[in-house]
Design a protein around this motif. Sequence first.
Motif, PDB file in Angstrom:
ATOM      1  N   UNK A 192       0.935  -1.267   0.047  1.00 58.73           N
ATOM      2  CA  UNK A 192       0.072   0.024   0.164  1.00 58.73           C
ATOM      3  C   UNK A 192       0.965   1.455  -0.098  1.00 58.73           C
ATOM      4  N   UNK A 193       2.012   1.074   0.992  1.00 65.10           N
ATOM      5  CA  UNK A 193       2.684   2.486   0.858  1.00 65.10           C
ATOM      6  C   UNK A 193       3.521   2.544  -0.146  1.00 65.10           C
ATOM      7  N   UNK A 194       3.999   1.410  -0.980  1.00 63.39           N
ATOM      8  CA  UNK A 194       4.842   1.599  -2.365  1.00 63.39           C
ATOM      9  C   UNK A 194       3.666   2.001  -3.522  1.00 63.39           C
ATOM     10  N   UNK A 195       2.629   1.718  -3.456  1.00 64.52           N
ATOM     11  CA  UNK A 195       1.634   2.267  -4.407  1.00 64.52           C
ATOM     12  C   UNK A 195       1.298   3.645  -4.169  1.00 64.52           C
ATOM     13  N   UNK A 196       1.089   3.947  -2.876  1.00 63.27           N
ATOM     14  CA  UNK A 196       0.834   5.392  -2.450  1.00 63.27           C
ATOM     15  C   UNK A 196       2.048   6.347  -2.683  1.00 63.27           C
ATOM     16  N   UNK A 197       3.087   5.922  -2.596  1.00 67.88           N
ATOM     17  CA  UNK A 197       4.429   6.777  -3.210  1.00 67.88           C
ATOM     18  C   UNK A 197       4.281   7.096  -4.513  1.00 67.88           C
ATOM     19  N   UNK A 198       3.853   6.387  -5.326  1.00 68.66           N
ATOM     20  CA  UNK A 198       3.737   6.463  -6.974  1.00 68.66           C
ATOM     21  C   UNK A 198       2.471   6.876  -7.202  1.00 68.66           C
TER      22      UNK A 198
END
Length: 506
Positions: free
Chosen positions: A318-324
């Motif tokens: 979730x955080x990786x997708x949120x950062x992008x």
Amino acid sequence: MSDTADRAFVRQELIPERAAPVKTTGVIGFLRTRLFNSPTNILLTVAGALLLWFIVVPSLRFLLADAVWHGTDRNACLAENAGQAVGACWPYVRAKFSQFIYGFYPEPERWRVNLTFILAALLLLPLLIPRLPAKGLNAGLFFIAFPVVAFFLLHGGGLSGFGIGWTASILSGFADSIGEAGRQLASVGEATAVIGPLLALLGELIEFIATALAVLISPLIWLRDFIQASRHALWSDFAATAAIVSILAFWLGGGVRAGWRALIMSLASFAGIGLVIAVMGLDHGGLPVVDTRLWGGLLVTLVVSVTGIVASMPVGIVLALGRRSTIPLIRIFSVAFIEFWRGVPLITVLFFATYMLPLFVPSNFTIDGLVRVLIGIALFAGAYNAEVIRGGLQAIPRGQSEAASALGLSWWKTTALIVMPQALRHVIPGLVNSFIALFKDTSLVSIVALFDLLGQLRASFADPAWATPTTLFTGFAFTGMIYFAFCFGMSRYSLFVEHRLNAHRH
């Protein structure tokens, strides 16, 4: 003239035989091509052999040749009693083995720990073997059903409520805590001269939000109170929760046209949950409660590491997708979250989760000490996994998502079916590296009064019945072998997964 010229080029003797080719296979070939093929490699080989001789040989002598295997107390492991130099004191490990595995878990209840380990092995092994079928059902049992069963097996106790009761209690406590915060902020504003009116206004606004939330959840609270007044409160709450969730699943799944599958799956899931509740007697108090402060040893190490590994993966995704993300608010929140958790050491996270997390939850809502540690470790590891996964996402060409968009796939389907599987395949070494580091970092939980494997080892050193010069080294050697076995197993299995997923490229 022509015949003479031709005879001048006719060879009169045989060509000498060529030298035999250098052997490159077998033991001799391996030594020639890998260890002694250059002066530098010869020097390194000799240095490595000397290093192994001075490390491995003394270690084997300490652990096996000079070790003491039988005894009932420290006298068996003293050099003056053994008549020779004494190595590892294995009777000490045998005497403290139960403490290393269970900690201070009550001995009559240790069958529950053994049953939990057996269930975990029976559900995990089929997931690790690619050829076995029913991976979806197996994954659901391991990641959803098993944690609940393991909690009630290890902790004990029963259910005082189900979905509606828990949800109403949490929301009401949350509304009360917000209202209390608003009232405190308003009182501070009244006592402040400069920005007092602004603080008072903000406090009144927060209190109004809490009142509106309390009004919104009042029907849910009324339903909870009505259910609790019935004769079989738990089963009434269970039936009401099953009905509401099944109706929502039916409606979201497509209604009369396509929602029957979701309805059947929901009803089957609740039937399984009800069967577990009845079999374990959770509606009548369940098993005797064993406080988490009595847990210890390998049990705590596995609970903390496995929970941290499993829970950190969705957090990291979730955080990786949120950062992008292209939405600024989501991207800023993800970046701030990742950088904050990566910028503090794990010890600080454990202290924060143990002593400060209760300040951020409703006053009537208590969190067990072990659960606080699990939450902190999951968030900490999730921030590191997010950066590893983001590296895999950046390795996927943009044409993949563009092709999916051209086929009419939504962003969710593109991410779940095309982008994320490829990204996770690229970052398997990095993820496993994080998992191994997390497994070893579980030893830090002893700082917050949780005795894991190393914590129980250090506690066992205080026993004067086994105080010998070699007890310390024997204990650390034994625990080191346990850590190595788990970490090496994860490393080998990750290599197997890498070779299997990349087989089509060779």
